[in-house]
Enzyme design. Structure first.
Site, short mmCIF file in Angstrom:
data_model
loop_
_atom_site.label_atom_id
_atom_site.label_comp_id
_atom_site.label_asym_id
_atom_site.label_seq_id
_atom_site.Cartn_x
_atom_site.Cartn_y
_atom_site.Cartn_z
CE LYS A 35 -22.47 69.44 -18.06
NZ LYS A 35 -23.69 68.64 -17.82
CE1 TYR A 253 3.09 56.41 -37.44
CE2 TYR A 253 1.64 58.19 -36.71
CZ TYR A 253 2.87 57.54 -36.67
OH TYR A 253 3.87 58.03 -35.86
#
Ligand code: PLP
Length: 356
Positions: A35, A253
């Site tokens: 999956k 950042y």
């Protein structure tokens, strides 16, 4: 030259991990769980690497249809069953096996006009409280199901919530399952990777390993390598710039990392838009030209920063491994406060894949 970030997928490692699962499974058949796009590795690609499995488990009809279109004749389990009665004729025609986990699905089956019988996995909730019939309804529903001409073979299944926790394990749910199924002579499917690796008493007729096939451990604190598994995905990139940062200056950042001395910082072409976890803070392990290193500062969308203090020869073009052999994805996951499953399945579609 193109952007240097690549996910390498080792099909031989998949086959090796399947053989490890095979050894643990004894006489049980293996339903390879593919999956979530084969846990991020590419569903059809991993199906090829795992073609010696006895069956495949996916979520629903679309994935199963893609497997059938490629010619796979394996038993295919639909882990979420079906969502609408309209899906039943195609499920029957393609010989797929839905998980039946709600009573109204039995009613839908009873009303369906089908060309073939449908083999089903009947799921009972033994304590996970996700999918599955309540224990007190289990037998009635089973007998209803058995009486339907639309239904072929029935396997009973359940799923463990805490098989990955050594102190807790499967005992409670296994006892509940045995009580629910006492006296019934039906094939059984219980084990995920953690149960297969830790609790042979859960084997039954079908085991359902997922994460271990991709070479990662289901257990916090362990790595797949500890269990003799091989990592299937290696995520590598290169330095695309080198910065000289002075003591007291910030990197990236928010200046989330401030240099405590003059240092070199490498800029790696890999960011959170590639699937690298933004929550991996300063100190997350990397390999720089094969040597252990660490990230510094915040991961940005397309890039991250690495400390080059201990890599004096590193330069633009040096290889950086984000995870793979020698750097377990589990270690990166724990640095980011998550699990290997999330990192692998989050690999972004924009990352090119090379298989070997
Ligand atoms: C995903 C899943 C598995 C596989 O779990 P792993 O921990 O990856 O081995 C098995 N069974 C069910 C019902 C699942 O949803």
């Amino acid at each position: 030259m193109s952007r240097p970030l690549v996910a390498h997928i080792d099909l031989a490692a998949l086959a090796h991990n399947l053989s490890v699962a095979r050894r643990l499974a004894g006489t049980a058949r293996i339903m390879a769980v593919i999956k979530a796009n084969g846990y991020g590795h590419g569903m059809l690609r991993v199906a090829r690497g795992l073609r010696k499995a006895d069956g495949f488990a996916v979520l629903g009809l679309e994935e199963a249809a893609a497997l059938r279109a490629e010619g796979y004749t394996h038993p295919i389990l639909l882990l979420e069953g079906f969502f609408h009665p309209d899906e039943l004729p195609e499920i029957a025609r393609r010989r797929l096996m839905p998980v039946i986990h709600r009573e109204d699905q039995v009613d839908a089956l009873s009303r369906a006009k089908l060309d073939h019988k449908v083999d089903v996995f009947l799921k009972v909730n033994t304590g996970m409280h996700r999918l599955g019939l309540p224990m007190p309804r289990f037998r009635d529903v089973l007998f209803k199901l058995r009486a339907l001409p639309q239904v072929g073979a029935i396997t009973v299944m359940s799923h463990f919530a805490r098989a990955d926790e050594p102190d807790i394990g499967v005992a409670h749910q296994l006892a509940a399952f045995r009580q629910a199924t006492a006296g019934l002579d039906l094939p059984v499917s219980l084990a995920n990777s953690a149960a297969l690796m830790g609790y042979p008493e859960t084997q039954g007729e079908w085991v359902r390993p997922g994460i271990m096939l991709y070479g990662a451990s289901p257990r916090a604190g362990d790595t797949g390598e500890d269990a003799g598994l091989l990592p299937v995905m290696t995520l590598t990139s290169r330095l695309i710039a080198v910065q000289f940062v002075r003591k007291g200056e910030g990197v990236g950042y928010g200046a989330a990392f401030v240099a405590s001395r003059d240092m070199r910082v490498g800029i790696v072409a890999c960011g959170y838009a590639d699937g690298y976890p933004r929550h991996a803070g300063t100190g997350t392990p990397v390999l720089i030209d094969g040597h252990p290193g660490r990230t510094v500062g915040r991961v940005s969308m397309d890039m991250l920063h690495v400390d080059l203090s201990d890599a004096p020869t590193a330069h633009v073009g040096s290889t950086v491994t984000l995870w793979g052999p020698g750097l377990p994805v589990e270690h990166v996951a724990s640095a980011a406060g998550t699990i290997s499953y999330e990192l692998l399945t989050a690999l972004a579609p924009r990352v090119p894949v090379q298989e070997y």
